[in-house]
Design a protein around this motif. Structure first.
Motif, PDB file in Angstrom:
ATOM      1  N   LEU A 232       0.835  -1.207   0.000  1.00 26.89           N
ATOM      2  CA  LEU A 232       0.000   0.000   0.000  1.00 26.89           C
ATOM      3  C   LEU A 232       0.870   1.257   0.000  1.00 26.89           C
ATOM      4  O   LEU A 232       0.527   2.269  -0.622  1.00 26.89           O
ATOM      5  CB  LEU A 232      -0.933  -0.006   1.208  1.00 26.89           C
ATOM      6  N   ALA A 233       2.000   1.206   0.701  1.00 27.41           N
ATOM      7  CA  ALA A 233       2.891   2.375   0.753  1.00 27.41           C
ATOM      8  C   ALA A 233       3.468   2.694  -0.624  1.00 27.41           C
ATOM      9  O   ALA A 233       3.792   3.847  -0.911  1.00 27.41           O
ATOM     10  CB  ALA A 233       4.025   2.115   1.742  1.00 27.41           C
ATOM     11  N   ARG A 234       3.566   1.674  -1.483  1.00 22.68           N
ATOM     12  CA  ARG A 234       4.116   1.883  -2.834  1.00 22.68           C
ATOM     13  C   ARG A 234       3.032   2.243  -3.850  1.00 22.68           C
ATOM     14  O   ARG A 234       3.338   2.425  -5.037  1.00 22.68           O
ATOM     15  CB  ARG A 234       4.868   0.630  -3.278  1.00 22.68           C
ATOM     16  N   ASP A 235       1.789   2.324  -3.412  1.00 26.34           N
ATOM     17  CA  ASP A 235       0.667   2.638  -4.303  1.00 26.34           C
ATOM     18  C   ASP A 235       0.775   4.095  -4.773  1.00 26.34           C
ATOM     19  O   ASP A 235       0.835   5.017  -3.961  1.00 26.34           O
ATOM     20  CB  ASP A 235      -0.647   2.405  -3.559  1.00 26.34           C
ATOM     21  N   VAL A 264       6.997   3.256   4.042  1.00 26.14           N
ATOM     22  CA  VAL A 264       5.838   4.074   4.413  1.00 26.14           C
ATOM     23  C   VAL A 264       6.206   5.560   4.375  1.00 26.14           C
ATOM     24  O   VAL A 264       5.430   6.398   3.893  1.00 26.14           O
ATOM     25  CB  VAL A 264       5.307   3.668   5.798  1.00 26.14           C
ATOM     26  N   LEU A 265       7.398   5.900   4.880  1.00 28.03           N
ATOM     27  CA  LEU A 265       7.832   7.306   4.817  1.00 28.03           C
ATOM     28  C   LEU A 265       7.931   7.782   3.370  1.00 28.03           C
ATOM     29  O   LEU A 265       7.570   8.922   3.056  1.00 28.03           O
ATOM     30  CB  LEU A 265       9.180   7.466   5.519  1.00 28.03           C
ATOM     31  N   SER A 266       8.408   6.908   2.491  1.00 30.88           N
ATOM     32  CA  SER A 266       8.488   7.272   1.070  1.00 30.88           C
ATOM     33  C   SER A 266       7.097   7.531   0.511  1.00 30.88           C
ATOM     34  O   SER A 266       6.895   8.474  -0.272  1.00 30.88           O
ATOM     35  CB  SER A 266       9.177   6.150   0.283  1.00 30.88           C
ATOM     36  N   GLY A 267       6.141   6.658   0.904  1.00 30.23           N
ATOM     37  CA  GLY A 267       4.770   6.875   0.459  1.00 30.23           C
ATOM     38  C   GLY A 267       4.211   8.185   0.973  1.00 30.23           C
ATOM     39  O   GLY A 267       3.474   8.897   0.262  1.00 30.23           O
ATOM     40  N   ARG A 270       5.637  10.965  -1.085  1.00 34.78           N
ATOM     41  CA  ARG A 270       5.037  10.985  -2.422  1.00 34.78           C
ATOM     42  C   ARG A 270       3.630  11.579  -2.389  1.00 34.78           C
ATOM     43  O   ARG A 270       3.224  12.310  -3.302  1.00 34.78           O
ATOM     44  CB  ARG A 270       5.007   9.562  -2.979  1.00 34.78           C
ATOM     45  N   SER A 271       2.881  11.293  -1.328  1.00 36.31           N
ATOM     46  CA  SER A 271       1.510  11.820  -1.234  1.00 36.31           C
ATOM     47  C   SER A 271       1.483  13.261  -0.731  1.00 36.31           C
ATOM     48  O   SER A 271       0.534  13.989  -0.995  1.00 36.31           O
ATOM     49  CB  SER A 271       0.669  10.933  -0.303  1.00 36.31           C
ATOM     50  N   LYS A 276       8.321  16.942   2.449  1.00 31.26           N
ATOM     51  CA  LYS A 276       9.515  16.127   2.251  1.00 31.26           C
ATOM     52  C   LYS A 276      10.669  16.567   3.143  1.00 31.26           C
ATOM     53  O   LYS A 276      11.291  15.746   3.830  1.00 31.26           O
ATOM     54  CB  LYS A 276       9.944  16.169   0.783  1.00 31.26           C
ATOM     55  N   GLU A 277      10.977  17.849   3.127  1.00 31.32           N
ATOM     56  CA  GLU A 277      12.116  18.342   3.905  1.00 31.32           C
ATOM     57  C   GLU A 277      11.924  18.053   5.387  1.00 31.32           C
ATOM     58  O   GLU A 277      12.860  17.618   6.077  1.00 31.32           O
ATOM     59  CB  GLU A 277      12.289  19.843   3.673  1.00 31.32           C
ATOM     60  N   GLN A 278      10.723  18.250   5.879  1.00 33.45           N
ATOM     61  CA  GLN A 278      10.431  18.004   7.294  1.00 33.45           C
ATOM     62  C   GLN A 278      10.625  16.530   7.648  1.00 33.45           C
ATOM     63  O   GLN A 278      11.239  16.195   8.671  1.00 33.45           O
ATOM     64  CB  GLN A 278       8.980  18.426   7.589  1.00 33.45           C
ATOM     65  N   ILE A 279      10.112  15.648   6.781  1.00 36.50           N
ATOM     66  CA  ILE A 279      10.221  14.200   7.042  1.00 36.50           C
ATOM     67  C   ILE A 279      11.674  13.758   6.977  1.00 36.50           C
ATOM     68  O   ILE A 279      12.154  12.995   7.830  1.00 36.50           O
ATOM     69  CB  ILE A 279       9.358  13.415   6.040  1.00 36.50           C
TER      70      ILE A 279
END
Length: 577
Positions: A232-235, A264-267, A270-271, A276-279
């Motif tokens: 699901l994270a790669r969806d 999951v962080l990558s997902g 992406r969403s 992004k910078e914060q994560i």
């Protein structure tokens, strides 16, 4: 005068009789004879008893997954009697449970078969191992010995699906796998695998239902949940609110892994790209608290996020180059930043770095190719690295060397590397031979192309794609025309995948024999020329031109890139232009 009579002999009285001595001597003799006859079976019995005693211990430890104890018990059991059926049984079970080397596991299963100790499950396992070794014929032989009921079980059908996949029949493979998984509708892992199959379906409603199933599974605490979360994270359609739900699921999972959490962080990024910078900065703060040996997954994640500058700036160079666990992502970061000169200078003086000669030579090959823009020094470093890998025995680095040679256009070196890999890595032999075939086409080496096509077909005679390529290569190069034509005529008229390639081969065969009417007949049956490779489209265009369909031939030919065409294919293309 007569002689006096001789005196009578004097009788010396004997001592009292001793019958027990006789009995003792007789008993000793009988005992010796009995011992001589009985010693061998007695010794065998003792060995059997001790071997089975330790085999029983090994079985108990295997049930508890105490691997060290299993190994010790097996060694003791083998010492007493290596060929005891119970010892063979527990060794086979241990290898199966721990995914031991396929060849070793098959050896013990065959030995059990000789002892008539093989079960239906063992035969299914034998077939699975043969599939793993890419030996479809032996897998089919093992499956043929199963009872009809056993062939319809889930494990047997799963192996059958892999056999179909090995033969290149992907549609039948998926159909068979579905049959297998539907036998256990309440099994969460079966539900997961069915959902993943449905995610590839063309119908929106099926894909959406599969997505709902994945979300249901994701809330669990088992391995099926972990895999559902990762998928699901790669969806690509993941929403920010869904990404947050996945973060909640993974944070509560008792067996969470860095790989799934980072997916999951990558997902999430992406969403919600604005976060992004914060994560990333939050993950970097977490990384500063990790031990060096636990740092690699997060460093590679930074690279995937396109943040090599953050990685390089985290610590001084020595922090990375003195650790075998994290030197690879550091070099990858420098490569992403284009700092090839720095890589070359650093690796030209590698004292103290925990890396092998092969690894250094591979990275210097990458660096010098990028710096020089030509391949002379890169080739030298690659050959050094290749020899240091044992000419392909170190699979990971050897594959990287072959891929780099291919990327740099050093076709002869790439071909050599893939050929050695095919010989030294049996598990990946087919894929390496396919790459070797590709390299032969890149270098336009017709002899190597014919050889690799023949080898692939010998290994997988049931594979239609290999058969069509074998026939096509011989026909287009004009080799063994009569023999190939007979082989082509013996084939049934095809349908489905690869049918246009087969029809082109029939048209080309007719052309080689000078039968233009037959050639025209087969050309008309080609439904989708775009399904053919560039070289095959060139031949198709040339044959169309020869048949009089000049305008149609030109329209196809002008869109064909000629860079990778064989000279024989180029001649057909020239006929159409």
């Amino acid at each position: 005068m007569s002689s006096p009579p001789s005196p009578a002999p004097v009788e010396i009285p004997g001592g009292p009789g001793k019958p027990w001595v006789t009995w003792l001597l007789t008993g000793s003799l009988l005992l010796g004879i009995a011992s001589w006859w009985l010693w061998t079976p007695f010794k065998t019995g003792v060995r059997n008893f001790m071997a089975e005693h330790h085999a029983e211990k090994a079985e108990a430890s295997l049930a508890r997954k105490e691997w060290t104890e299993v190994q010790h018990a097996i060694l003791k059991a083998e010492y007493w009697q290596r060929d005891n059926p119970r010892v063979l049984r527990v060794i086979a079970d241990y290898l199966i449970t721990t995914n031991g080397p396929p060849s070793s596991t098959l050896h013990y299963l065959r030995t059990l078969e000789d002892e008539n100790q093989l079960t239906e499950d063992d035969r299914i396992e034998m077939a699975r191992l043969h599939v793993q070794l890419q030996d479809a014929a032996s897998a089919e032989d093992a499956m043929s010995k199963l009872s009809p009921d056993a062939r319809e079980t889930r494990p047997a059908l799963e192996v059958a699906a892999e056999m179909h996949r090995l033969r290149g029949d992907l549609i039948l493979a998926d159909r068979t796998l579905r049959r297998a998984l539907k036998l256990d509708p309440n099994d969460r892992m079966c539900r997961l695998r069915l959902a993943l199959l449905d995610r590839r379906e063309p119908f929106d409603e099926i894909r959406e239902q599969a997505r709902k199933t994945l979300w249901e599974l994701a809330s669990g605490d088992d391995d099926a949940a972990l895999q559902a979360i990762e998928h699901l994270a790669r969806d690509a359609a993941l929403l920010p609110s869904e990404a947050q739900r996945l973060l909640d699921h993974i944070s509560r999972h008792p067996a969470q892994t860095d790989a799934v959490r980072l997916a999951v962080l990558s997902g999430f990024i992406r969403s919600s790209p604005e976060r992004k910078e914060q994560i990333v900065l939050g993950e970097i703060e977490r990384m500063r608290e990790l031990k060096v040996e636990d740092l690699a997954p997060s460093l590679f994640w930074l690279l995937q996020q396109g943040m090599p500058q953050h990685l390089v700036g985290m610590h001084p160079r020595d922090y990375f180059t003195r650790s075998a666990e994290i030197i690879e992502p550091y070099l990858q970061a420098l490569a992403q930043l284009g700092r090839w000169q720095e890589i070359e200078q650093m690796l030209s003086r590698p004292a103290g770095m925990p890396v092998s000669e092969a690894y250094i030579a591979y990275w210097r090959a990458r660096a010098t190719w990028k710096i020089d823009g030509e391949t002379t020094r890169a080739r030298q470093h690659l050959l050094t690295a290749w020899e240091a890998t044992g000419q392909g025995r170190n699979a990971g680095l050897a594959n990287a060397c072959a891929a780099l040679a291919e990327q740099a256009g050093i076709w002869d070196a790439a071909a050599r590397f893939y050929k050695d890999l095919a010989e030294n890595q049996p598990g990946s032999r087919i894929s390496m031979l396919e790459k070797l075939h590709e390299m032969a086409r890149h270098s336009r080496d017709v002899e190597a192309l014919l050889e690799s096509a023949s080898t692939l077909l010998e290994l997988r005679p049931e594979n239609q794609r290999y058969l069509h390529e074998f026939i096509y290569v011989h026909l287009v190069t004009g080799q063994s025309i009569e023999t190939i034509r007979k082989r082509l005529e013996a084939l049934p008229q095809g349908s489905g995948r690869g049918v246009d390639e087969e029809r082109l081969c029939r048209a080309l065969s007719a052309y080689r024999m000078g039968n233009l009417d037959e050639m025209r007949h087969h050309l008309v049956t080609i439904a989708d020329p775009q399904s053919l490779s560039a070289g095959q489209r060139a031949v198709h265009a040339g044959l169309l031109s020869i048949s009089g369909r000049v305008g149609e031939a030109f329209a196809i030919a002008e869109r064909i890139p000629s860079g990778l065409l064989l000279k024989e294919e180029r001649r057909f293309l020239d006929r159409a232009l």
